[in-house]
Every structure is written in C-alpha cells, then in structure tokens.
Motif scaffolding. Structure first.
Motif, PDB file in Angstrom:
ATOM      1  N   MET A 159      -8.367 -18.012  -2.595  1.00 45.78           N
ATOM      2  CA  MET A 159      -7.569 -16.762  -2.173  1.00 45.78           C
ATOM      3  C   MET A 159      -8.729 -15.622  -2.440  1.00 45.78           C
ATOM      4  SD  MET A 159      -4.468 -15.146  -4.441  1.00 45.78           S
ATOM      5  CE  MET A 159      -5.407 -14.451  -5.649  1.00 45.78           C
ATOM      6  N   THR A 160      -8.147 -14.733  -1.543  1.00 46.55           N
ATOM      7  CA  THR A 160      -9.062 -13.436  -1.379  1.00 46.55           C
ATOM      8  C   THR A 160      -7.981 -12.211  -1.622  1.00 46.55           C
ATOM      9  OG1 THR A 160     -10.949 -12.259  -0.376  1.00 46.55           O
ATOM     10  CG2 THR A 160      -8.952 -13.159   1.155  1.00 46.55           C
ATOM     11  N   LEU A 215     -12.066 -17.992   8.285  1.00 45.52           N
ATOM     12  CA  LEU A 215     -12.347 -17.400   6.972  1.00 45.52           C
ATOM     13  C   LEU A 215     -12.730 -15.821   7.382  1.00 45.52           C
ATOM     14  CD1 LEU A 215     -12.427 -19.910   5.465  1.00 45.52           C
ATOM     15  CD2 LEU A 215     -14.287 -19.181   4.333  1.00 45.52           C
ATOM     16  N   THR A 216     -13.431 -15.695   8.602  1.00 44.44           N
ATOM     17  CA  THR A 216     -13.729 -14.275   9.147  1.00 44.44           C
ATOM     18  C   THR A 216     -12.460 -13.881   9.329  1.00 44.44           C
ATOM     19  OG1 THR A 216     -16.072 -15.320   9.858  1.00 44.44           O
ATOM     20  CG2 THR A 216     -15.205 -13.254  10.929  1.00 44.44           C
ATOM     21  N   GLU A 217     -11.517 -14.472  10.269  1.00 41.72           N
ATOM     22  CA  GLU A 217     -10.372 -13.841  10.465  1.00 41.72           C
ATOM     23  C   GLU A 217      -9.615 -13.550   9.345  1.00 41.72           C
ATOM     24  OE1 GLU A 217      -6.420 -14.912  13.416  1.00 41.72           O
ATOM     25  OE2 GLU A 217      -8.208 -16.200  13.276  1.00 41.72           O
ATOM     26  N   ILE A 218      -9.454 -14.174   8.214  1.00 41.72           N
ATOM     27  CA  ILE A 218      -8.535 -13.885   7.105  1.00 41.72           C
ATOM     28  C   ILE A 218      -9.099 -12.811   6.474  1.00 41.72           C
ATOM     29  CG2 ILE A 218      -8.301 -14.839   4.787  1.00 41.72           C
ATOM     30  CD1 ILE A 218      -7.966 -17.481   6.064  1.00 41.72           C
ATOM     31  N   TYR A 219     -10.396 -12.553   6.210  1.00 37.52           N
ATOM     32  CA  TYR A 219     -10.954 -11.337   5.727  1.00 37.52           C
ATOM     33  C   TYR A 219     -10.717 -10.211   6.407  1.00 37.52           C
ATOM     34  CZ  TYR A 219     -13.693 -14.231   1.999  1.00 37.52           C
ATOM     35  OH  TYR A 219     -14.129 -15.041   1.083  1.00 37.52           O
ATOM     36  N   SER A 220     -10.941 -10.374   7.666  1.00 36.20           N
ATOM     37  CA  SER A 220     -10.776  -9.081   8.564  1.00 36.20           C
ATOM     38  C   SER A 220      -9.054  -8.677   8.412  1.00 36.20           C
ATOM     39  CB  SER A 220     -11.264  -9.202   9.814  1.00 36.20           C
ATOM     40  OG  SER A 220     -10.879  -8.324  10.936  1.00 36.20           O
ATOM     41  N   ASN A 221      -8.277  -9.368   8.556  1.00 29.88           N
ATOM     42  CA  ASN A 221      -6.910  -9.036   8.843  1.00 29.88           C
ATOM     43  C   ASN A 221      -6.427  -8.517   7.340  1.00 29.88           C
ATOM     44  OD1 ASN A 221      -6.644 -10.244  11.243  1.00 29.88           O
ATOM     45  ND2 ASN A 221      -5.661 -12.107  10.613  1.00 29.88           N
ATOM     46  N   LEU A 222      -6.997  -9.150   6.154  1.00 33.75           N
ATOM     47  CA  LEU A 222      -6.687  -8.455   4.859  1.00 33.75           C
ATOM     48  C   LEU A 222      -7.050  -7.265   4.810  1.00 33.75           C
ATOM     49  CD1 LEU A 222      -4.837  -9.884   2.736  1.00 33.75           C
ATOM     50  CD2 LEU A 222      -6.982 -10.093   1.345  1.00 33.75           C
ATOM     51  N   SER A 223      -8.212  -6.911   5.172  1.00 39.50           N
ATOM     52  CA  SER A 223      -8.499  -5.624   5.265  1.00 39.50           C
ATOM     53  C   SER A 223      -7.763  -4.499   5.804  1.00 39.50           C
ATOM     54  CB  SER A 223     -10.330  -5.581   5.618  1.00 39.50           C
ATOM     55  OG  SER A 223     -10.903  -4.294   5.291  1.00 39.50           O
ATOM     56  N   THR A 224      -7.300  -5.308   7.228  1.00 44.14           N
ATOM     57  CA  THR A 224      -6.711  -4.530   8.091  1.00 44.14           C
ATOM     58  C   THR A 224      -5.057  -4.230   7.048  1.00 44.14           C
ATOM     59  OG1 THR A 224      -7.648  -5.137   9.932  1.00 44.14           O
ATOM     60  CG2 THR A 224      -5.314  -4.308  10.356  1.00 44.14           C
ATOM     61  N   ALA A 225      -4.530  -5.072   6.367  1.00 48.03           N
ATOM     62  CA  ALA A 225      -3.538  -5.181   5.825  1.00 48.03           C
ATOM     63  C   ALA A 225      -3.517  -3.993   4.885  1.00 48.03           C
ATOM     64  CB  ALA A 225      -3.009  -6.352   5.314  1.00 48.03           C
ATOM     65  N   ILE A 226      -4.262  -3.537   3.864  1.00 44.63           N
ATOM     66  CA  ILE A 226      -4.526  -2.627   2.986  1.00 44.63           C
ATOM     67  C   ILE A 226      -4.673  -1.306   3.557  1.00 44.63           C
ATOM     68  CG2 ILE A 226      -6.931  -2.588   2.523  1.00 44.63           C
ATOM     69  CD1 ILE A 226      -4.184  -2.917  -0.082  1.00 44.63           C
ATOM     70  N   ASP A 227      -5.024  -1.319   4.919  1.00 42.74           N
ATOM     71  CA  ASP A 227      -5.351   0.080   5.690  1.00 42.74           C
ATOM     72  C   ASP A 227      -4.191   1.110   5.280  1.00 42.74           C
ATOM     73  OD1 ASP A 227      -7.862  -0.101   6.202  1.00 42.74           O
ATOM     74  OD2 ASP A 227      -7.602  -0.953   8.226  1.00 42.74           O
ATOM     75  N   PRO A 228      -3.071   0.789   5.590  1.00 45.45           N
ATOM     76  CA  PRO A 228      -1.875   1.721   5.559  1.00 45.45           C
ATOM     77  C   PRO A 228      -1.818   2.377   4.076  1.00 45.45           C
ATOM     78  CG  PRO A 228      -1.029  -0.225   6.543  1.00 45.45           C
ATOM     79  CD  PRO A 228      -2.510  -0.563   6.180  1.00 45.45           C
ATOM     80  N   PHE A 229      -2.163   1.628   3.097  1.00 46.33           N
ATOM     81  CA  PHE A 229      -2.111   2.316   1.670  1.00 46.33           C
ATOM     82  C   PHE A 229      -3.492   2.972   1.387  1.00 46.33           C
ATOM     83  CE2 PHE A 229       0.249  -1.786   2.039  1.00 46.33           C
ATOM     84  CZ  PHE A 229       1.397  -1.173   1.489  1.00 46.33           C
ATOM     85  N   ARG A 230      -4.563   2.724   1.967  1.00 54.17           N
ATOM     86  CA  ARG A 230      -5.730   3.275   2.093  1.00 54.17           C
ATOM     87  C   ARG A 230      -5.486   4.817   2.537  1.00 54.17           C
ATOM     88  NH1 ARG A 230      -9.373  -1.379   4.055  1.00 54.17           N
ATOM     89  NH2 ARG A 230     -10.294  -2.192   2.017  1.00 54.17           N
ATOM     90  N   LYS A 231      -4.834   4.880   3.835  1.00 57.42           N
ATOM     91  CA  LYS A 231      -4.430   6.055   4.543  1.00 57.42           C
ATOM     92  C   LYS A 231      -3.469   6.789   3.669  1.00 57.42           C
ATOM     93  CE  LYS A 231      -5.261   4.229   9.167  1.00 57.42           C
ATOM     94  NZ  LYS A 231      -4.727   3.651  10.271  1.00 57.42           N
ATOM     95  N   LEU A 232      -2.568   6.368   3.111  1.00 57.48           N
ATOM     96  CA  LEU A 232      -1.691   6.898   2.170  1.00 57.48           C
ATOM     97  C   LEU A 232      -2.373   7.599   0.896  1.00 57.48           C
ATOM     98  CD1 LEU A 232       1.436   7.647   1.750  1.00 57.48           C
ATOM     99  CD2 LEU A 232       1.681   5.274   0.403  1.00 57.48           C
ATOM    100  N   ALA A 233      -3.291   6.897   0.377  1.00 53.00           N
ATOM    101  CA  ALA A 233      -4.055   7.428  -0.767  1.00 53.00           C
ATOM    102  C   ALA A 233      -5.502   7.546  -0.440  1.00 53.00           C
ATOM    103  CB  ALA A 233      -3.751   6.737  -1.924  1.00 53.00           C
TER     104      ALA A 233
END
Length: 578
Positions: A414-415, A493-511
């Motif tokens: 899990m990452t 795994l490369t795709e999973i790490y990349s997708n997860l980083s993208t998933a958190i981006d809306p919250f990075r932009k919000l804060a």
C-alpha cells in the motif's frame, strides 16, 4: 531468524553512482568480528515467505519448510506477528525490489495460492544483515561498522513504513524491535532537570514496545495513552519522531507533543539523554524531524493521562443514493471547525463511506447534544445510513470497537499521499464547498481515502517540537492510498504511484501553502522539505549535520537526504524528476 554462520552471496543488482560498499565486498572475517562484538546477535535478513519457496535468488538464506510455510500462510496479514519479525514490513513493497520486480511474496488474498510460490524468492530490499540490539554498544558497533566499510545502515523497528526508510538492498539494519519494558512514574522529572521542575505523569518504554502493549499497560494502571490507527505501531519509533496522530490528537496533541525524554545513540557514537534540560536541540529535532535520521531511540518517556470515558460514534452513508455523499461532506466541512473546538476527533472515510468520532472532554449529555444534528442528518435525511453512539468506559474498550473497525492494511503493498487542510479552508464558504466536492469525487480517483480530523487544534500550538507548523494550523490530514498484490509488476507500480500523486493534487491546489504528513506522504512528494517541515527545515539540517556529520543515516526524502542516486535507493521506482 538466522544468525551469522557461513559465507554467502548477495543478489547482483545494477549499480548506480554511489560511494557505498557492496555487502559482498566486505570480507567474511569482518562480519564474524561484528557478530562477536554484538554478542552473537547479528541476524540474517530472510524474506518472511522464504519457507514457501523451492527456488531462491542469490544471497537468500533459509530453506523451504512445509510446517514453517503453513505458519507464514496463517499469519500473513497478522499485524502483531509481522511487526515481531526482522525480515518483514507491514506494506510489502518495501520487502521487494520494485525497480526490478524481484520479490518473495504470497498472495495476500489467498496465502495458500500456489502460483506465487512457483516463482523465485529474492532478497529484494530486505537488509542482508541486522543487529538485534539490546544495549547502546550494539548501536555504536553498527555505526562504526558502517563507517569503516561503507555499508549503508538503516534503523528497523516494527516495519510500519510507507516510504521505505527502514530497509534497502545491501544494508545493515539496527533492529530495535526486542528492546522491551514499560514503567510508570507519576512524578517524572526529566533527567538533569532541576528538582523544582514540575513533575509530570510519565510512562517509559523500550523501542520495541508496540501500542498493543502500551494500551494494555495503561488500562491496568488506570491511564490513557493515545495510540494511532494500529496497535502494532511502535510508540518510540518513527511514529512520534515524525509527529504521530490518532483519534484523540485534537485534545491530547500529537505523539511528538507528548514526548518527555528520549534515550538516544547518535551516529557519532554518543549515548545521550535528550529532554528539555539537556541536548535540547536533538530533543527538538527528534520530535517531528523524522525517524531513522538523527539517531537511534532506545527508550522513550511519554506523557500519560488519567483513565477517561470516551464518547464514541460510528455512522455510515449509503453511496448509491444520489446526493448522499455530497450532502454528507458538505455537513462535515461546515461543522469541522465547531467539532474541533468541542474536542472531537474523527476518521472520515470517503471510500467506506462513513465516520468514526471520539470525544473525551464533553459529558455524555453534551456529546449527544453536539452529535444530534449529525445523527438527524444520517438517520432522518439520508436513506440507507446507519448510526451508533455509545459511552465507552475507557480507551481500551473504545479502541477495538471504533478505531480498528476499519483496519489499517497489513501484509500487502500500500502506498499513500496526503495533504494537511488548514483552518482557513474551513473558515471560507467557497473553499468549504470546494473541499466537499473534492471529497465526494476522491473515491473515484483513489481506492482508499481518509480525512483524519485529528490535527491538534484544541490542544494548541506547541513550538517546542520540529513538527511542521502546518499541523498546528490545520483541522484535517487528508490521505489517499492504493494497494496491490504480489503479481503487480514495475509498470503497474509506476502507474499507481503516478495516479496517486495526481489524486492528491486537488487538495494540494486547495491548500498550496500547507504541507503533507511526512509519515504518510506521497513517495514522490514535490518540494518535500517545505511540505514536511516548512520553516523548520534549515534548523533541522543544521542539527542533522551536528549529530550525523558523516551522514551514516540517510533515507528517502529525510532531513539531509543524499538524493536518489545513492545505491540504497536502486530498488525505488525511478520516476522523472527523481
């Protein structure tokens, strides 16, 4: 575990630019001498699933054993069993070499599945050797050996490690998992402090103690010692050293806030006591600066609280009913600030969906009145929702009923990625609306998501720790995660790490000016120094250079990180920009 016996070979992996020595180049006589120096407690790092495999890669010790394999299969996702082993990590990608797809894993969904056992069991990222530490001189010996032979050294405790800090190919681990013992001193004064110092209610425990031990001890002594989300976490390890949140953190503070004293061995070879009266710079750094960075903690003393009742709530939402999710998250974002002021802590599960809450400071009547609007929303304004509210007599009874009802993943990969959501977002109607919408959508972007309403808002800002200031300016720690099984390859795994980083981006932009929780952050967190420590980073780096001038301790995105091209990181997925 297997103790040092004969010569061996390590798995031949590609070499990146590094000054570290290969384990195989160190003469056998040197290992024999180290084993003697540490009282015969040099252990081999053996993959947990090794007894189930007939074929192995170079350097893998142990043998196929049907009876031992059956034990492994039975306990493959048992957190307390996993954390007691040297060659295990709670999230199994850190046992593997992710960049080359070399591993020794079972199918966590069906541990008797014969398919993975037909493959080759490889050493992966499990340290080749470890020192089973029982005294300070063992740690010093490990550092001296690392410095003499150039072998990377890591600190291994329970293996709760989302970023691979406590392992690595070709490493020597300082394993503190067997340092036990718990004592209670209700009038604890830190060592070296004046006798006039106000005493505090302290509990001292060894580095190998896990929260399961500590919660039981606290209950037997009519105390409350708040834990995180899993009782197999080590309360003296990377958990408090990186911050350490839990359901009660809003009121009682982060684990780092509650540390009163640490017994530490530094890479310089110093055996020190760090507290508010001596070695204060190290004490500050090791309460928030991250584990495996400044030194090895042997014992820790934490502030304890009197036993207390817990107002406990668990509710679920039916996501198949149109509008339910958005309505639920709008309610939670609109009420988050009031809940924090009232002392509530909670885990909000977009992927369940639902919520677990706890409060130790309101009376039962006050808690029911506080929760009435939420209960009314779920039970009378949402079809298919559930509600449960009880008064638990103490923390021990509360914990398994509510905190671990949604268990922390153990025994498989899990990452995570995370973002701290500041108070300012909840003070703005438009930003609350954005947050509620992002929460509603996140379940489609990440398989696992949790908003931890556990920032120490009620507790207040503690400037005496190196925890990122963003923690004390926030209400939520929002985390997303993804999981995979034994058969995922490097491309997956490369795709999973990349997708997860993208998933958190809306919250990075919000804060954008907030940060991330370093213990549960994106492995490839951008601007990691600022994200994890903010304005504290320059001082942390200065302290790192003081206590570890040779940088014997180095870990991925830790203070003073030497960078990804060091040989110990060759098993990480190397993504562009890293």
């Amino acid at each position: 575990m297997v103790f040092l016996s004969s010569t061996w070979l390590i798995l031949a992996l590609y070499t990146l630019t590094t000054s570290a020595a290969s384990v195989a180049t160190i003469p056998q006589s040197a290992w024999t001498q180290l084993n003697s120096t540490v009282g015969g407690r040099l252990v081999r790092g053996i993959p947990y699933a090794r007894p189930c495999f007939a074929r192995v890669g170079p350097g893998v010790s142990g043998s196929k054993n049907g009876a031992a394999c059956a034990v492994v299969q039975a306990d493959y996702v048992n957190n307390l069993d996993l954390t007691a082993q040297f060659g295990t990590y709670i999230n199994t990608q850190w046992e593997t070499c992710q960049s080359t797809n070399e591993k020794c894993l079972l199918d966590y969904k069906n541990s008797t599945n014969p398919v993975p056992m037909e493959g080759v069991c490889s050493q992966g990222s499990i340290p080749d050797y470890g020192i089973n530490v029982v005294n300070p001189s063992d740690v010093t010996a490990g550092f001296q050996f690392s410095k003499k032979w150039g072998i990377p050294v890591v600190v291994k405790n329970t293996g709760h490690d989302y970023k691979g800090h406590s392992g690595g190919p070709g490493t020597l681990a300082i394993w503190v998992g067997n340092i036990k013992g718990i004592t209670h001193n209700p009038v604890f004064i830190p060592t070296g402090c004046p006798k006039s110092t106000t005493p505090k209610n302290g509990v001292t425990f060894g580095a190998g103690v896990v929260y399961n031990d500590l919660v039981n001890f606290a209950d037997a002594n009519k105390l409350t010692i708040p834990a995180g989300g899993d009782v197999s976490v080590g309360p003296a390890g990377g958990y408090p050293q990186g911050g350490g949140h839990g359901m009660l953190s809003n009121v009682f503070g982060l684990a780092a806030d509650r540390v009163l004293e640490m017994e530490v061995v530094t890479p310089r070879g110093d055996h020190l006591i760090a507290n508010e009266c001596q070695n204060t710079d190290l004490f500050w750094a090791m309460r928030g600066g991250g584990g495996g960075t400044f030194g090895v903690v042997l014992k820790l003393t934490s502030l304890a609280f009197p036993a207390t009742q817990v107002n406990a709530v668990f509710g679920t939402v039916d996501p198949t009913v149109p509008g339910n999710l958005l309505k639920f998250f709008q309610f939670m974002t609109d009420n988050a600030l009031d809940y924090a002021k009232q002392g509530w802590g909670y885990y909000l599960y977009p992927s369940l969906p639902g919520i677990a809450l706890a409060n130790t400071i309101l009376s039962p009547a006050e808690a029911k009145a506080s929760m009435a609007p939420l209960m009314n929303l779920l039970m009378h304004n949402m079809t298919g929702s559930t509600w449960e509210m009880t008064l638990e007599p103490n923390y021990k009874t509360y914990y398994p009923k509510y905190v671990t009802r949604v268990p922390v993943p153990n025994g498989f990969a899990m990452t995570t990625a995370s973002r701290l959501i500041p108070v300012s977002v909840f003070e703005s109607a438009s930003q609350r609306a954005q947050l509620a919408q992002a929460m509603t959508s996140i379940k489609d972007e990440a398989p696992v998501a949790i908003a931890f309403g556990v920032a120490p808002f009620y507790h207040g800002n503690n400037h005496d720790t190196s925890v990122s200031p963003a923690w004390y300016d926030s209400l939520w720690h929002l985390a997303v995660a993804d999981t995979w099984n034994y058969d995922a390859d490097t491309k997956d795994l490369t795709e999973i790490y990349s997708n997860l980083s993208t998933a958190i981006d809306p919250f990075r932009k919000l804060a954008p000016n907030s940060g991330a929780y370093l213990n549960e952050a994106d492995v490839y967190e951008p601007d990691w120094q600022q994200s994890f420590w903010g304005e504290n980073y320059p001082r942390l780096l200065s302290i790192k250079n003081k206590y570890d001038p040779d940088h014997l301790l180095d870990c991925w995105q830790c203070v003073g990180w030497l960078g990804p091209k060091d040989d110990r990181y060759k098993c990480y997925i190397h993504i562009e920009g890293y």
